[in-house]
Write an enzyme that holds these catalytic residues in place. Structure first.
Site, PDB file in Angstrom:
ATOM      1  N   ASP A   1      46.223  13.023 -19.979  1.00 23.92           N
ATOM      2  CA  ASP A   1      46.158  13.248 -18.358  1.00 23.92           C
ATOM      3  C   ASP A   1      46.326  11.852 -17.697  1.00 23.92           C
ATOM      4  OD1 ASP A   1      45.699  15.905 -18.220  1.00 23.92           O
ATOM      5  OD2 ASP A   1      43.452  15.736 -18.438  1.00 23.92           O
TER       6      ASP A   1
ATOM      7  N   HIS B   1      43.123  10.047 -14.578  1.00 19.16           N
ATOM      8  CA  HIS B   1      41.969  10.606 -15.166  1.00 19.16           C
ATOM      9  C   HIS B   1      41.211   9.682 -16.229  1.00 19.16           C
ATOM     10  CE1 HIS B   1      43.335  13.926 -13.208  1.00 19.16           C
ATOM     11  NE2 HIS B   1      42.629  14.775 -13.878  1.00 19.16           N
TER      12      HIS B   1
ATOM     13  N   HIS C   1      16.034   2.219  15.221  1.00 19.49           N
ATOM     14  CA  HIS C   1      16.674   3.629  16.125  1.00 19.49           C
ATOM     15  C   HIS C   1      15.889   4.378  16.787  1.00 19.49           C
ATOM     16  CE1 HIS C   1      18.838   2.264  12.532  1.00 19.49           C
ATOM     17  NE2 HIS C   1      20.119   2.614  13.162  1.00 19.49           N
TER      18      HIS C   1
ATOM     19  N   HIS D   1      20.865   4.762  20.466  1.00 13.39           N
ATOM     20  CA  HIS D   1      20.746   4.963  18.934  1.00 13.39           C
ATOM     21  C   HIS D   1      20.316   3.940  18.131  1.00 13.39           C
ATOM     22  CE1 HIS D   1      22.328   6.061  15.331  1.00 13.39           C
ATOM     23  NE2 HIS D   1      22.609   4.756  15.042  1.00 13.39           N
TER      24      HIS D   1
ATOM     25  N   ILE E   1      26.266  12.298  20.747  1.00 11.07           N
ATOM     26  CA  ILE E   1      26.301  11.163  20.617  1.00 11.07           C
ATOM     27  C   ILE E   1      26.282  10.616  19.108  1.00 11.07           C
ATOM     28  CG2 ILE E   1      25.186   8.878  20.931  1.00 11.07           C
ATOM     29  CD1 ILE E   1      26.500   9.901  23.554  1.00 11.07           C
TER      30      ILE E   1
ATOM     31  N   GLU F   1      31.622  17.045  -6.545  1.00 15.23           N
ATOM     32  CA  GLU F   1      30.921  16.111  -7.408  1.00 15.23           C
ATOM     33  C   GLU F   1      29.838  15.436  -6.723  1.00 15.23           C
ATOM     34  OE1 GLU F   1      34.157  15.837  -6.881  1.00 15.23           O
ATOM     35  OE2 GLU F   1      34.940  16.869  -8.951  1.00 15.23           O
TER      36      GLU F   1
HETATM   37  C1  TPP Z   1      27.213   7.441   5.005  1.00 18.90           C
HETATM   38  C2  TPP Z   1      26.670   6.729   6.211  1.00 18.90           C
HETATM   39  N1  TPP Z   1      27.591   6.096   6.956  1.00 18.90           N
HETATM   40  C3  TPP Z   1      27.388   5.324   7.979  1.00 18.90           C
HETATM   41  C4  TPP Z   1      26.005   5.237   8.487  1.00 18.90           C
HETATM   42  C5  TPP Z   1      25.738   4.197   9.495  1.00 18.90           C
HETATM   43  N2  TPP Z   1      25.160   5.144  10.625  1.00 18.90           N
HETATM   44  C6  TPP Z   1      23.922   5.380  10.845  1.00 18.90           C
HETATM   45  S1  TPP Z   1      23.572   6.506  12.137  1.00 18.90           S
HETATM   46  C7  TPP Z   1      25.305   6.761  12.209  1.00 18.90           C
HETATM   47  C8  TPP Z   1      25.550   7.659  13.485  1.00 18.90           C
HETATM   48  C9  TPP Z   1      25.328   8.727  13.354  1.00 18.90           C
HETATM   49  O1  TPP Z   1      25.259   9.520  14.404  1.00 18.90           O
HETATM   50  P1  TPP Z   1      24.264  10.842  14.554  1.00 18.90           P
HETATM   51  O2  TPP Z   1      24.048  11.563  13.535  1.00 18.90           O
HETATM   52  O3  TPP Z   1      24.918  11.596  15.450  1.00 18.90           O
HETATM   53  O4  TPP Z   1      22.811  10.161  15.148  1.00 18.90           O
HETATM   54  P2  TPP Z   1      22.550  10.070  16.554  1.00 18.90           P
HETATM   55  O5  TPP Z   1      23.089   8.793  16.943  1.00 18.90           O
HETATM   56  O6  TPP Z   1      22.595  11.095  17.469  1.00 18.90           O
HETATM   57  O7  TPP Z   1      21.017   9.725  16.131  1.00 18.90           O
HETATM   58  C10 TPP Z   1      25.989   5.883  11.461  1.00 18.90           C
HETATM   59  C11 TPP Z   1      27.352   6.006  11.575  1.00 18.90           C
HETATM   60  C12 TPP Z   1      25.128   5.778   7.662  1.00 18.90           C
HETATM   61  N3  TPP Z   1      23.744   5.429   7.610  1.00 18.90           N
HETATM   62  N4  TPP Z   1      25.536   6.354   6.420  1.00 18.90           N
HETATM   63 MG    MG Z   2      24.259  12.622  17.566  1.00 21.99          MG
END
Ligand code: TPP
Ligand code: MG
Length: 667
Positions: A471, A475, A26, A261, A187, A413
């Site tokens: 419950d 539960h 990334h 990204h 983004i 939680e």
């Molecule tokens: C819990 C979780 N769900 C999905 C992902 C897959 N994922 C990695 S980055 C991303 C998008 C994140 O967007 P952002 O935080 O804005 O990152 P940017 O593109 O701006 O670096 C996703 C959906 C993940 N790493 N963790």
């Molecule tokens: Mg972003």
């Protein structure tokens, strides 16, 4: 003279080059946050590359962990033990530069991140730990615990529900030394976020009680420095710095777009970015003056030395406190722990109370917590049901009470569990958290992270089966035990009486550096008789609880928790019918599986394949112990709403049913 932008461009170049070499990763986030990181790491963050574990270092967490190359570049450039060869091997087997930052792999990485939102939660845990530890140890004029926690996060972290849980707590707890920097680049993976993320983030965090610094230009070093200065010159509230950035900054055709990204930019775009950034070094080559501008080795040693000088004065003034501080930060248990904790177990065996295992858990906490000031408890609004409080529990949430050792997490939680991971990683504490077993699902990915990071957090789950009764099925956990056991490096204990409960607590406390789940009943469980050897063998995960007196057994009953007394009754009924059966209590399958073959064979000898497992939970899990020739008395459906005794009857947890199963397997 090197400019700040040139320093930041070294991060951008390394991120582009490493992702290009791996053809995976990334680049966008590191290129977008490079200017912010440069100011933070060069002007604010207190750390010593030569000693990544320096107790009073600032903690830095990359909650948007997909930008791992940002962190690896920073660690490399500032002088941690992360040579350029490791960056060249980004994302390769056995490198120290895993796809996402892993605390156990890379010096200087505080926690493992990538599951979005949890890094922020860990950071809240670090900041909570700092505040409570400071209350325990600091004395007027002696601030031996005094550091900040910085966390970078992106849109993804803020979209995740856990961000609400933990930001809400951080505001309530007034974690004034927590500084979060939001990479507001508009983004996420699917594109521009306005179709799925239009919250007013500044107002949202203000509503939590945070100090919010809006509209910072994330590419203007002076503006970033001013924001960080403002954040760190107060300690009343946690701070969110909202920094406008351009994802993939410097890549002329891909910046500002989701294309940057999570994929290599490609040869042509990397070449174009080098021109755009006026960066003309070859891949992975950093000019000497740029290295010099980043080198933090001397400053790091000086910073740590200054702290050691202060610690020496503290030690002279408060020798006992200082020794205790060192013990706690090293994670050593007190010298009297082994004898005193064992004495409690032995006393329970002698006293033989028949009580709910959740009650036995509370008695264990009551016995162990006075020995362990590092134990910091909590529950997700179920203290009275989970029985997690003890006589010495003092609210730690205000962060001022020198006896603070209990956290009211509210109904959160997932946040609770991920915060506990952060508290454990900070050092100085062994956290335990609690909820109903059925809601471990809400916490689950953080439990998984406890095991993966790994972090020494103890997860207490009560109301462990249909035995909770009225419950009803919402539960009543069914699949949860198996599901938690399937997490690698986790240990799940389901004790059958007060003695096993105390042993499970002892084992969880002694499991340095890794988690355990302790699963307790709502209803009373009958005390079991044991020899000294049997008491000792509980800690081996499974042991022979009863064997026929004068004849060889023909069948083995394996049970856990509330079903152990059922197995014992069934064995007695079988004996009356002339069928000799052994009863094995197996409170922790993972610990048993790790015993030497000789021990396992002694408990479950291969020649005896007439085996019946009894557990009021997913039946399939037990097939690995009973095999094709055995049977399981377990659950294959959801539970139901009724008093517990009727439910056990209804779902087949009866002596008659177990006896029949044994007769079927003895062929
Ligand atoms: C819990 C979780 N769900 C999905 C992902 C897959 N994922 C990695 S980055 C991303 C998008 C994140 O967007 P952002 O935080 O804005 O990152 P940017 O593109 O701006 O670096 C996703 C959906 C993940 N790493 N963790
Ligand atoms: Mg972003």
């Amino acid at each position: 003279m090197t400019t700040r932008r040139e320093l930041a461009n070294a991060v951008r170049a390394l991120a582009m080059d490493a992702v290009e070499a791996a053809n995976s990763g990334h680049p966008g986030m590191p290129m977008g946050m490079a200017d912010i990181a440069e100011v933070l790491w060069n002007d604010f963050l207190q750390f010593n590359p030569a000693n990544p574990k320096w107790a009073n270092r600032d903690r830095f967490v990359l909650s948007n962990g997909h930008g791992s190359m940002l962190q690896y570049a920073l660690l490399h450039l500032t002088g941690f033990d992360l040579p350029i060869g490791q960056l060249k091997r980004f994302r390769q087997l056995h490198s120290k530069t895993a796809g996402h930052p892993e605390a156990s792999e890379t010096p200087g990485v505080e926690t493992t991140t990538g599951p979005l939102g949890q890094g922020l939660a860990n950071a809240v845990g670090f900041a909570l730990a700092e505040k409570v530890l400071a209350a325990h140890f600091n004395r007027p004029g002696h601030e031996v615990v005094d550091h900040h926690t910085y966390v970078f996060l992106g849109d993804g972290c803020l979209m995740e529900g856990i961000s609400h849980e933990v930001a809400s707590l951080a505001g309530t707890w007034k974690l004034g030394k927590l500084v979060a920097v939001y990479d507001d680049n508009g983004i996420s993976i699917d594109g521009e976020v306005h179709g799925w993320f239009t919250d007013n983030t500044p107002e949202r965090f203000e509503a939590y009680g945070w100090n919010v610094i809006r509209g910072v230009d994330g590419h203007d070093a002076a503006a970033i420095a001013a924001a960080l200065k403002a954040a760190t010159s107060q300690s009343e509230k946690p701070t969110l710095i909202c920094a406008k950035t351009i994802i993939g900054f410097g890549a002329p055709h891909k910046q500002g777009k989701e294309e940057s990204h999570g994929a290599a930019l490609g040869k042509d775009e990397v070449a174009a970015a080098r021109d755009e950034l006026d960066w003309h070094s070859a891949p992975f080559e950093i000019p000497a003056e740029i290295y010099a501008g980043w080198d933090h080795r001397k400053a790091g040693i000086e910073a740590e030395q200054a702290w050691h000088d202060a610690l020496a004065k503290y030690t002279a003034a408060f020798p006992e406190l200082a020794a205790e501080f060192n013990r706690r930060m090293s994670g050593e248990l007190p010298a009297d722990w082994p004898a005193k904790s064992q004495a409690f177990v032995d006393k329970l065996q002698a006293d033989g109370p028949t009580i709910a295992s959740r009650k036995a858990s509370q008695m264990s906490i009551e016995a162990f917590a006075p020995l362990l000031p590092e134990l910091i408890g909590g529950s997700a609004d179920l203290a009275g049901s989970n029985l997690t409080k003890w006589k010495g529990s003092v609210d730690a949430g205000n962060g001022h009470d020198p006896n603070g050792n209990y956290v009211y997490y509210g109904v959160r939680e997932f946040g609770m569990t991920a915060i506990a991971n952060g508290v454990a990683l900070h050092g100085g504490f062994i956290p335990y958290d609690a909820t109903f077993l059925v809601f471990s699902d809400y916490a689950r990915n953080a439990v998984r992270m406890s095991a993966l990071i790994p972090a020494h957090a103890i997860h207490v789950y009560t109301h462990d089966s249909i035995g909770l009764g009225e419950d009803g099925p919402t539960h009543q956990p069914v699949e949860h035990l198996a599901s938690l056991r399937y997490i690698p490096n986790n240990q799940v204990w389901r004790p059958c009486d007060a003695v096993e409960s105390a042993v499970s607590w002892k084992a969880a406390i002694e499991r340095k550096g890794a988690p355990a789940c302790l699963v307790f009943s709502r209803q009373n469980l009958k005390h079991q008789q044991r020899s000294g050897q049997q008491v000792a063998d509980i800690s081996r995960g499974a042991y022979v609880l009863s064997d026929p007196l004068d004849t060889k057994f023909k069948a083995i009953l394996i049970a856990t928790g509330s079903e152990v007394e059922l197995a014992m009754e069934a064995a007695r009924a079988l004996a009356q019918q002339g069928i000799a059966a052994r009863v094995v209590s197996m409170p922790c399958t993972e610990v048993f599986d790790a015993q030497p073959l000789e021990y396992r064979e002694g408990v479950l000898p291969g020649w005896c394949r007439a085996r019946v497992a009894v557990e009021a939970a997913t039946a399939d899990f037990w097939c690995k112990y009973v095999g094709l020739d055995g049977e399981v008395v377990g659950m294959t459906t959801f539970g139901a709403s009724a008093p517990a005794p009727q439910l056990f009857e209804h779902f087949g947890f009866t002596v008659a049913h177990v006896v029949d199963a044994v007769k079927r397997v003895i062929r």
